[in-house]
Design an enzyme around this catalytic site. Structure first.
Site, PDB file in Angstrom:
ATOM      1  N   HIS A  44     -10.398 -29.774 -16.971  1.00 67.45           N
ATOM      2  CA  HIS A  44      -9.584 -30.933 -18.304  1.00 67.45           C
ATOM      3  C   HIS A  44      -9.200 -30.435 -18.971  1.00 67.45           C
ATOM      4  O   HIS A  44      -7.794 -31.364 -19.174  1.00 67.45           O
ATOM      5  CB  HIS A  44     -11.800 -30.677 -19.299  1.00 67.45           C
ATOM      6  CG  HIS A  44     -11.243 -31.493 -20.285  1.00 67.45           C
ATOM      7  ND1 HIS A  44     -11.561 -32.415 -20.880  1.00 67.45           N
ATOM      8  CD2 HIS A  44     -10.560 -31.489 -21.519  1.00 67.45           C
ATOM      9  CE1 HIS A  44     -11.240 -33.153 -21.725  1.00 67.45           C
ATOM     10  NE2 HIS A  44     -10.872 -32.025 -22.445  1.00 67.45           N
ATOM     11  N   GLU A  45      -8.712 -29.636 -18.685  1.00 70.89           N
ATOM     12  CA  GLU A  45      -7.832 -28.563 -19.282  1.00 70.89           C
ATOM     13  C   GLU A  45      -6.615 -28.740 -18.809  1.00 70.89           C
ATOM     14  O   GLU A  45      -5.542 -28.723 -19.328  1.00 70.89           O
ATOM     15  CB  GLU A  45      -8.101 -27.017 -19.847  1.00 70.89           C
ATOM     16  CG  GLU A  45      -8.782 -26.868 -21.007  1.00 70.89           C
ATOM     17  CD  GLU A  45      -8.870 -28.005 -22.187  1.00 70.89           C
ATOM     18  OE1 GLU A  45      -7.620 -27.664 -23.308  1.00 70.89           O
ATOM     19  OE2 GLU A  45      -9.800 -27.577 -23.148  1.00 70.89           O
ATOM     20  N   HIS A  48      -4.643 -31.919 -19.578  1.00 68.39           N
ATOM     21  CA  HIS A  48      -4.554 -31.908 -20.812  1.00 68.39           C
ATOM     22  C   HIS A  48      -2.552 -31.343 -20.100  1.00 68.39           C
ATOM     23  O   HIS A  48      -1.436 -31.658 -20.495  1.00 68.39           O
ATOM     24  CB  HIS A  48      -4.691 -31.028 -21.967  1.00 68.39           C
ATOM     25  CG  HIS A  48      -5.602 -31.570 -22.502  1.00 68.39           C
ATOM     26  ND1 HIS A  48      -5.446 -33.256 -22.948  1.00 68.39           N
ATOM     27  CD2 HIS A  48      -7.036 -31.377 -23.425  1.00 68.39           C
ATOM     28  CE1 HIS A  48      -6.744 -33.142 -23.529  1.00 68.39           C
ATOM     29  NE2 HIS A  48      -7.662 -32.262 -23.023  1.00 68.39           N
ATOM     30  N   HIS A  51      -0.260 -33.563 -18.312  1.00 70.18           N
ATOM     31  CA  HIS A  51       0.255 -34.614 -18.913  1.00 70.18           C
ATOM     32  C   HIS A  51       1.323 -33.825 -20.369  1.00 70.18           C
ATOM     33  O   HIS A  51       2.263 -34.633 -20.452  1.00 70.18           O
ATOM     34  CB  HIS A  51      -0.524 -34.982 -20.625  1.00 70.18           C
ATOM     35  CG  HIS A  51      -0.319 -36.006 -21.080  1.00 70.18           C
ATOM     36  ND1 HIS A  51      -1.722 -36.038 -22.151  1.00 70.18           N
ATOM     37  CD2 HIS A  51       0.028 -37.272 -21.920  1.00 70.18           C
ATOM     38  CE1 HIS A  51      -1.023 -37.555 -22.721  1.00 70.18           C
ATOM     39  NE2 HIS A  51       0.018 -37.852 -22.440  1.00 70.18           N
ATOM     40  N   GLU A  73      -7.695 -38.072 -24.663  1.00 72.45           N
ATOM     41  CA  GLU A  73      -8.550 -37.006 -23.800  1.00 72.45           C
ATOM     42  C   GLU A  73      -8.694 -37.622 -22.664  1.00 72.45           C
ATOM     43  O   GLU A  73      -9.598 -37.318 -21.846  1.00 72.45           O
ATOM     44  CB  GLU A  73     -10.250 -36.589 -24.888  1.00 72.45           C
ATOM     45  CG  GLU A  73      -9.794 -36.553 -26.188  1.00 72.45           C
ATOM     46  CD  GLU A  73      -9.542 -34.673 -25.824  1.00 72.45           C
ATOM     47  OE1 GLU A  73      -9.941 -34.313 -24.553  1.00 72.45           O
ATOM     48  OE2 GLU A  73      -9.299 -34.142 -26.966  1.00 72.45           O
ATOM     49  N   TYR A 190     -13.411 -39.593 -28.470  1.00 71.75           N
ATOM     50  CA  TYR A 190     -14.098 -39.351 -26.997  1.00 71.75           C
ATOM     51  C   TYR A 190     -13.993 -40.333 -26.448  1.00 71.75           C
ATOM     52  O   TYR A 190     -13.726 -40.226 -25.091  1.00 71.75           O
ATOM     53  CB  TYR A 190     -14.625 -37.837 -26.888  1.00 71.75           C
ATOM     54  CG  TYR A 190     -13.951 -36.730 -27.219  1.00 71.75           C
ATOM     55  CD1 TYR A 190     -13.514 -35.938 -26.302  1.00 71.75           C
ATOM     56  CD2 TYR A 190     -14.058 -36.037 -28.672  1.00 71.75           C
ATOM     57  CE1 TYR A 190     -12.962 -34.690 -26.247  1.00 71.75           C
ATOM     58  CE2 TYR A 190     -12.998 -35.113 -28.697  1.00 71.75           C
ATOM     59  CZ  TYR A 190     -13.154 -34.143 -27.785  1.00 71.75           C
ATOM     60  OH  TYR A 190     -12.384 -32.624 -27.797  1.00 71.75           O
TER      61      TYR A 190
HETATM   62 ZN   LIG Z   1      -9.338 -32.782 -24.557  1.00 70.56          ZN
END
Ligand SMILES: [Zn+2]
Length: 255
Positions: A44-45, A48, A51, A73, A190
């Site tokens: 998940h991180e 980011h 991105h 998210e 979310y």
């Molecule tokens: Zn996040």
């Protein structure tokens, strides 16, 4: 994930991005092993991070993850699902003593377990998100005078989410996120990001899965764009049309 320096052509800056993961310290002499939860957070991180790293825009304020909360998210939740891709699993999910690959049967169990309790989780979340919207439609003056419990009950009923066995995740009196927590009328974010993530993941696999071409398209249309276009337009550039909630319902085991 956080960013020390945002990419910006204007300032000739390249992105400096960090990922930090807190994991349980192993017992003396034992290796540090990750739970599936931790693996999924790591992916998940890293979503980011990608991105931030692939950003290719002029202005720092529009760069990387400087996008609205209901879009930020999306790349991160999208990347989570790759942790269970066969080819990705083969790289990291090995038994720490024997080096054996994780058995397919176990992978199936992990996927099945993700659907556990999702009916409850989805409804309590939606109830809270709708309640958040209702309060912020009131305006400050009216909200100040409202009968809190009465307004809450009325709103839940009006939205068809007043189910006794599944109360909203937070009652109005302690729903801190939506008062001073920065989520004002944005608690839905979310779940909306997950709609995009699930739909994008489905699109990826409909078009051949983890190919360089698919990755490049995601990078060109989403990861590199920051907030230089309306987020829905960015999504349409990637997908060809707006998302449907279908893939989300499948992802959560509700369909
Ligand atoms: Zn996040």
């Amino acid at each position: 994930m956080d960013s020390f320096v945002d990419q910006a052509d204007l300032l000739e800056t390249k992105p400096v991005v960090l990922n930090v993961l807190n994991i349980a310290k192993p017992a003396e002499g034992q290796p540090a092993l990750l739970s599936y939860d931790e693996v999924s957070t790591l992916f998940h991180e890293f979503g980011h991070a990608a991105h931030g790293l692939f950003s290719q825009v002029k202005y720092p304020t529009l760069s990387g993850t400087n996008v609205p909360r209901d879009f930020v998210e999306f790349p991160s939740q999208f990347l989570e699902d790759f942790s269970l891709d066969e080819r990705v699993l083969a790289n990291y999910a090995k038994h720490y003593e024997s080096g054996e690959a994780m058995p397919a049967e176990l992978v199936q169990k992990i996927i099945a377990a993700r659907a556990y309790g999702q009916g409850f989780a989805s409804l309590e979340y939606i109830a809270a998100a709708m309640l958040d919207m209702r309060w912020h439609e009131l305006g400050a003056a009216n909200a100040d005078q409202a009968d809190v419990i009465g307004f809450e009950n009325q709103s839940l009923k009006a939205d068809g989410v007043d189910y006794e066995l599944v109360p909203p995740r937070y009652r109005s009196t302690y729903f801190a996120h939506i008062w001073q927590g920065g989520y004002s009328a944005g608690y839905y974010a979310y779940l909306w990001s997950e709609v995009l993530a699930a739909d994008a993941f489905k699109a990826f696999y409909e078009q051949g899965g983890m190919t360089r071409e698919n990755g490049k398209r995601f990078r060109d249309t989403i990861l590199s764009r920051g907030l230089t276009k309306d987020p829905m337009q960015l999504y349409i550039d990637f997908r060809g049309h707006e998302p449907s909630i279908d893939a989300l319902l499948v992802r959560r085991g509700l369909k």
